[in-house]
Design an enzyme around this catalytic site. Structure first.
Site, PDB file in Angstrom:
ATOM      1  N   ARG A 201       0.826  -1.222   0.000  1.00  0.00           N
ATOM      2  CA  ARG A 201       0.000   0.000   0.000  1.00  0.00           C
ATOM      3  C   ARG A 201       0.853   1.261   0.000  1.00  0.00           C
ATOM      4  NH1 ARG A 201       0.227  -2.272   4.900  1.00  0.00           N
ATOM      5  NH2 ARG A 201       0.531  -0.997   6.765  1.00  0.00           N
TER       6      ARG A 201
ATOM      7  N   GLU B 271      -5.571  -0.606   7.547  1.00  0.00           N
ATOM      8  CA  GLU B 271      -4.241  -1.224   7.598  1.00  0.00           C
ATOM      9  C   GLU B 271      -3.222  -0.404   8.394  1.00  0.00           C
ATOM     10  OE1 GLU B 271      -2.850  -3.424   4.024  1.00  0.00           O
ATOM     11  OE2 GLU B 271      -4.597  -2.557   3.060  1.00  0.00           O
TER      12      GLU B 271
ATOM     13  N   HIS C  24     -29.414   7.625  -2.010  1.00  0.00           N
ATOM     14  CA  HIS C  24     -30.513   6.750  -2.413  1.00  0.00           C
ATOM     15  C   HIS C  24     -30.571   5.501  -1.543  1.00  0.00           C
ATOM     16  CE1 HIS C  24     -31.383   9.217  -5.963  1.00  0.00           C
ATOM     17  NE2 HIS C  24     -30.092   9.506  -5.853  1.00  0.00           N
TER      18      HIS C  24
ATOM     19  N   LYS D 170      -2.477 -15.207   4.748  1.00  0.00           N
ATOM     20  CA  LYS D 170      -1.672 -15.671   3.610  1.00  0.00           C
ATOM     21  C   LYS D 170      -0.861 -16.913   3.987  1.00  0.00           C
ATOM     22  CE  LYS D 170      -1.347 -11.422   0.944  1.00  0.00           C
ATOM     23  NZ  LYS D 170      -0.505 -10.424   0.300  1.00  0.00           N
TER      24      LYS D 170
HETATM   25  C1  F6R Z   1      -0.325  -4.781   2.521  1.00  0.00           C
HETATM   26  C2  F6R Z   1      -1.440  -4.571   1.629  1.00  0.00           C
HETATM   27  C3  F6R Z   1      -2.264  -5.719   1.114  1.00  0.00           C
HETATM   28  C4  F6R Z   1      -1.653  -6.374  -0.136  1.00  0.00           C
HETATM   29  C5  F6R Z   1      -2.532  -7.511  -0.650  1.00  0.00           C
HETATM   30  C6  F6R Z   1      -2.053  -8.104  -1.974  1.00  0.00           C
HETATM   31  O1  F6R Z   1       0.393  -3.553   2.638  1.00  0.00           O
HETATM   32  O2  F6R Z   1      -1.701  -3.455   1.346  1.00  0.00           O
HETATM   33  O3  F6R Z   1      -3.539  -5.193   0.845  1.00  0.00           O
HETATM   34  O4  F6R Z   1      -1.495  -5.413  -1.139  1.00  0.00           O
HETATM   35  O5  F6R Z   1      -2.580  -8.513   0.315  1.00  0.00           O
HETATM   36  O6  F6R Z   1      -0.672  -8.383  -1.969  1.00  0.00           O
HETATM   37  P1  F6R Z   1       0.227  -7.900  -3.206  1.00  0.00           P
HETATM   38  O7  F6R Z   1       0.040  -6.431  -3.305  1.00  0.00           O
HETATM   39  O8  F6R Z   1       1.623  -8.281  -2.832  1.00  0.00           O
HETATM   40  O9  F6R Z   1      -0.271  -8.631  -4.404  1.00  0.00           O
END
Ligand code: F6R
Length: 352
Positions: free
Chosen positions: A150, A236, A252, A346
């Site tokens: 992000r 986040e 609405h 993850k």
């Molecule tokens: C962590 C973040 C998450 C990741 C997401 C996808 O900072 O912002 O929203 O962006 O889990 O991971 P990527 O961007 O590595 O594909």
């Protein structure tokens, strides 16, 4: 409540999120160069553009879609799933963005796009996406690694923007990018921790939002994406829930919800993302709704953009939100960078 003008509050930012925030204008510069140097997919017969990604990577797709709403002659869609809509085929350009390169939904969509013969562009810092793009001879923009996704918006958004201009879908972006870099540098200076709360909007807003539910309202096809970004940055960086909606749609449906009990119980603070170029009827709607909300919300803050170009206006609103979420994290005493809940998910998915 902590005092944001006491610079000891910065100690909680153990991972240096402030440096990453301040780096956004320079990221736009680098992203522009990466986009200029990128190998190009073919634009022949392309009838739609799909950006596929998740979380901090997919927001670049939303920004492109909103920014190019009136400029891009083919439809743009943002996909956040393992699979792609049925229309995606050889006449679609699919831009797969994953900062880590290892997000399984994005890898699934990339594979599906390849199997359907779509034109592809990958944007990543490495990981499996870079490998898959290399094996499939797909143009791949490789961006600097080692940051939270992000906090890499400039690296992920700008190359795709420049590639779309080089392919002829949209006009050249040099002038709006140059203005945006200047505007963001200026804002970065105004929002620094050394600037006291009484002349530092993100600090003052973070103080108002402390212990409350932030509700962010933008407008359709412009700041709706920015409202979403504010919300996800509150999630986040500050580790709080937030909500967002857009005018005119919210008038609405959501507006009725303000008459229910939760509006009082949740102690809601509204952030209105305004624009100097709002359509007259939308501005009218916002003014009417403001009067209604003033009687129901704990408080309300209007945030106005900086700059003239659509890009500068969009990104200045976004930047104000990024800093606000940062200061709210400091107020709450939480490190803005770690996102343990996402990492845990993850890990569990990877071993499932
Ligand atoms: C962590 C973040 C998450 C990741 C997401 C996808 O900072 O912002 O929203 O962006 O889990 O991971 P990527 O961007 O590595 O594909």
């Amino acid at each position: 409540m902590k005092d944001l003008d006491d610079l000891d509050v910065l100690a909680v930012d153990r991972s240096g999120m402030l440096g990453l925030l301040l780096d956004l204008p320079e990221q736009l510069h680098t992203g522009e160069r990466l986009g200029q140097q990128a190998d190009l997919p073919s634009a022949a017969n392309i009838r739609a553009i799909v950006v596929t990604g998740l979380g901090g990577s997919s927001i670049s797709g939303d920004l492109l879609r909103s920014y190019l709403h009136a400029a891009c002659p083919v439809p743009m869609l943002v996909n956040r799933h393992y699979s792609l809509p049925a229309f995606v085929g050889s006449d679609t350009l699919v831009c797969a963005i994953s900062y880590s390169g290892n997000t399984e939904e994005t890898l699934g969509a990339f594979e599906e796009a390849r199997a359907r013969g779509a034109q592809l562009l990958a944007v990543t810092s490495g990981g499996q996406l870079a490998q898959m793009a290399g094996q499939a001879h797909v143009p791949c923009v490789q961006v600097p690694g080692g940051m939270p996704p992000r906090a890499t918006l400039g690296y992920l958004f700008t190359p795709v923007l420049v590639v779309l201009a080089r392919l002829g879908f949209i006009p050249d972006q040099k002038a709006p990018l140059a203005e945006t870099v200047e505007v963001l540098r200026e804002l970065g200076a105004q929002f620094r921790p050394g600037v006291e709360t009484f002349r530092n909007l993100p600090k003052a807003l973070a103080r108002d939002l402390g212990g409350r539910l932030p509700v962010i309202y933008g407008t359709q096809d412009f700041s709706d994406v920015v409202a979403y970004r504010w919300r996800t940055q509150f999630n986040e960086n500050s580790k709080v829930l937030a909500s967002h909606q857009a005018f005119p749609e919210l008038n609405h449906n959501e507006v009725v919800g303000w008459q229910g009990p939760l509006a009082d119980a949740l102690d809601v603070w509204v952030v209105l993302l305004r624009d100097t170029q709002e359509m007259g009827r939308v501005a009218r709607q916002i003014e009417i709704t403001k009067a209604f909300l003033r009687e129901r919300a704990a408080g309300m803050t209007e945030v106005w953009p900086q700059g003239d170009s659509r890009l500068a206006r969009l990104l200045s609103l976004l930047y104000t939100g990024d800093f606000t979420s940062y200061y709210l994290a400091l107020l709450r005493g939480v490190d803005p960078k770690p996102v343990e809940a996402i990492d845990r998910l993850k890990d569990q998915l990877a071993s499932a």
